[in-house]
Scaffold this motif. Structure first.
Motif, PDB file in Angstrom:
ATOM      1  N   ASN A   1      19.292 102.268  52.577  1.00  0.00           N
ATOM      2  CA  ASN A   1      20.631 101.865  52.148  1.00  0.00           C
ATOM      3  C   ASN A   1      20.557 101.174  50.786  1.00  0.00           C
ATOM      4  N   ASP A   2      21.014  99.944  50.649  1.00  0.00           N
ATOM      5  CA  ASP A   2      21.252  99.339  49.326  1.00  0.00           C
ATOM      6  C   ASP A   2      20.065  99.405  48.352  1.00  0.00           C
TER       7      ASP A   2
ATOM      8  N   GLN B   1      16.680  99.020  50.532  1.00  0.00           N
ATOM      9  CA  GLN B   1      16.687  98.751  51.964  1.00  0.00           C
ATOM     10  C   GLN B   1      16.140  99.987  52.679  1.00  0.00           C
TER      11      GLN B   1
ATOM     12  N   TRP C   1      19.544 102.923  60.557  1.00  0.00           N
ATOM     13  CA  TRP C   1      19.321 101.560  60.083  1.00  0.00           C
ATOM     14  C   TRP C   1      18.442 100.774  61.074  1.00  0.00           C
TER      15      TRP C   1
ATOM     16  N   SER D   1      18.922  92.576  51.652  1.00  0.00           N
ATOM     17  CA  SER D   1      19.101  92.827  50.217  1.00  0.00           C
ATOM     18  C   SER D   1      18.896  91.578  49.371  1.00  0.00           C
TER      19      SER D   1
ATOM     20  N   ARG E   1      24.153  86.034  52.695  1.00  0.00           N
ATOM     21  CA  ARG E   1      23.144  87.014  52.273  1.00  0.00           C
ATOM     22  C   ARG E   1      23.332  87.602  50.874  1.00  0.00           C
ATOM     23  N   ASP E   2      22.298  88.360  50.499  1.00  0.00           N
ATOM     24  CA  ASP E   2      22.258  89.219  49.310  1.00  0.00           C
ATOM     25  C   ASP E   2      22.235  88.433  48.003  1.00  0.00           C
TER      26      ASP E   2
ATOM     27  N   GLU F   1      29.649  91.339  50.561  1.00  0.00           N
ATOM     28  CA  GLU F   1      28.209  91.584  50.487  1.00  0.00           C
ATOM     29  C   GLU F   1      27.798  91.861  49.041  1.00  0.00           C
TER      30      GLU F   1
ATOM     31  N   TRP G   1      29.606 102.828  54.971  1.00  0.00           N
ATOM     32  CA  TRP G   1      29.170 102.348  56.282  1.00  0.00           C
ATOM     33  C   TRP G   1      29.929 103.005  57.439  1.00  0.00           C
TER      34      TRP G   1
END
Ligand code: FRU
Length: 531
Positions: free
Chosen positions: A67-68, A84, A92, A125, A191-192, A244, A332
């Motif tokens: 993913n990211d 990711q 995932w 991330s 996060r991130d 995010e 997503w």
């Protein structure tokens, strides 16, 4: 799906086929973890990159889930792209940082997984910086370390905190800091982290999302280890989905470095303009502590369904001066169900982000990087010509229509709608059109190929676009399973996955309601970066 023929043509690949089959089987059985990361790395070597839907010039991992984009940083001639990654399967899970490097933003060299899930802590991330002054002490004054700042995710108790790791060998190996976490609010959704060096206040600044609260927090640090709270932004703009993957950077307006705005980019996990996940941005001032937005209107980075979690490269040399990013080509809503294998996930083409101003104000534009020009192969040009009402297939291009760059300019004439159809086959087409009355450009993927793997996949994505001097300019990048449309010199972008059959390689011009006029058409067959 796999090109077995391609593998069989190479006599040394027989053992690899068996190994790949083993790993592939393991991947199918959700997270049984029978394949180690070393085994998956080995299996990656055998992948043909010619499987159905395999992007030919967009980065995708050889096998398994991505993913990211993460940790993008430029250092000693290399663009690093971490991502990711689930080393154990094609959905995932087990989040880790996969790693590739490139010297030209086009060809990517696979490196071993940089940071693996460990002791029940997933590597979510985050970003990476060159610590030029060795503020962290992880390197030396002469040999600055690369420092990665990421979210440690504890699935067992749903806890998220910020961690760092460092590398002193050009990103080849990474060591976790033994003082982790470096920032912990005892939060579930925190996060991130994206970290930048803020020169005027001579400190590191972290932007990090409090996802469920729809806020971005700002922290400052002298050394990447000790962080002090500075301010909080939000909730404003689009707040339906989790916030995010923020990014923060300063850009000149119309190239004038005496007039700058700061861009705060914030992704939303749902409720974006095309439905599901997407990205919004704010513009304003940032003084090293507080971001003050010029307004709190919701502005969308991309009007398609498949551009998410974009973050920009850190430390691109000043002599270059570009703000470069790419995003995850997915949404997503259906990310885990897209019909690709033995990998799942791709990144967009790298784009330059700029700010332009017209009489309606300042706006972000995205420009495909010119490095992609090296992939241009056979060219087809058409002279100006009328497009009669109806569909006119372009049968004389001689190009393989599965991977193309197309630049087309139109005048609406008497048409109510006009444009191009790409990846055309007997029952398939992806329409890139312009609707004159509503002044909108769109991608219609309802008949683009495989669409019924998820109810939210088929559809039409629309972006506002006024003609410039009576003209509409479209710049398209078509690959085996994606389309990116840059309209009005990048003022609006529509990024969408498509899953056409390999036989659908035709092209057409069309107009409805009356004739339109094609002013110019330039097309190139795009080469594969895996050849
Ligand atoms: C965005 C995201 C991030 C998180 C990562 C986990 O797509 O949800 O917020 O760090 O993916 O894989």
């Amino acid at each position: 799906m796999l090109s077995i023929t391609a593998l069989l043509m190479n006599p040394t690949s027989f053992i690899s086929i068996i190994l790949l089959a083993l790993v592939w089987t393991a991947c199918g059985q959700e997270k049984t973890e029978t394949a180690t990361p070393a085994e998956t790395q080995a299996a990656a070597e055998t992948v043909s990159y010619t499987e159905t839907y395999r992007p030919q010039y967009h980065f995708s991992p050889a096998i398994n889930w991505m993913n990211d984009p993460n940790g993008m940083v430029y250092y000693e001639g290399e663009y690093h792209l971490f991502y990711q990654y689930n080393p154990f399967g094609d959905t995932w899970g087990h989040m880790s940082w996969g790693h590739v490097v490139s010297t030209d933003l086009v060809h990517w060299e696979h490196l071993p997984v940089a940071l693996l899930e460990e002791d029940g802590v997933m590597i979510f991330s985050g970003s990476a910086v060159v610590d030029w002054n060795n503020t962290s002490g992880f390197g030396t004054a002469d040999a600055p370390p690369l420092v990665a700042i990421y979210t440690g995710h504890y699935p067992a108790n749903e806890h998220q905190e910020q961690h760092i790791a460092f590398s002193t060998d050009r990103g080849r190996t990474w060591t976790r800091y033994d003082g982790n976490p470096v920032l912990d609010r005892y939060d579930k959704d925190f996060r991130d982290p994206k970290v930048i060096w803020h020169e005027p206040t001579a400190q590191w600044v972290m932007v990090v999302a409090r996802s469920a609260e729809h806020t971005i927090q700002f922290y400052g640090s002298p050394n990447l280890k000790d962080w002090t709270f500075l301010s909080e932004f939000g909730p404003v703009g689009s707040v339906e989905g989790l916030w995010e993957c923020p990014d923060l950077f300063e850009l000149p307006v119309n190239g004038d470095s005496t007039r700058t705005r700061w861009v705060l980019q914030v992704d939303v996990g749902s409720g974006a303009v095309a439905g599901g996940s997407g990205a919004q941005y704010f513009m304003g001032d940032f003084d090293g502590a507080t971001f003050r937005p010029d307004d709190t209107n919701t502005r969308w980075v991309d009007y398609g369904k498949d551009f998410y979690a974009a973050v920009s490269w850190s430390d691109v040399p000043a002599a270059d001066g570009r703000r470069l990013w790419l995003g995850w080509l997915n949404n997503w809503q259906y990310a885990q169900e897209i019909p690709t294998g033995p990998w799942r996930g791709a990144q967009s083409i790298p784009r330059e982000v700029v700010l332009r101003e017209d009489d309606q104000g300042v706006y972000m534009a995205q420009i495909p990087v010119e490095e992609l020009n090296v992939l241009r192969g056979e060219q087809y040009q058409a002279k100006a010509l009328p497009i009669k009402a109806g569909t006119a297939p372009l049968t004389d291009t001689g190009l393989d229509g599965r991977a193309l760059e197309i630049i087309a300019e139109f005048e609406p004439g008497q048409a109510s709608e006009f444009g191009l159809k790409v990846r055309v086959g007997p029952d398939e087409e992806t329409v890139v059109g312009y609707d004159v009355a509503s002044e909108t450009v769109f991608v219609d993927r309802q008949r683009s190929g495989a669409v019924d793997f998820h109810k939210d996949f088929p559809g039409k994505q629309t972006a506002p676009l006024s003609p410039e001097d009576g003209r509409v300019r479209l710049h398209l990048f078509v690959d085996w399973s994606s389309i990116e449309v840059f309209a009005g010199h990048g003022r609006v972008v529509i990024t969408d996955r498509i899953f056409p059959s390999p036989e659908s390689d035709g092209l057409a011009l069309y107009a409805t309601g009356g004739p339109a006029r094609l002013l110019s058409l330039d097309m190139w067959e795009m080469g594969s970066v895996w050849d």
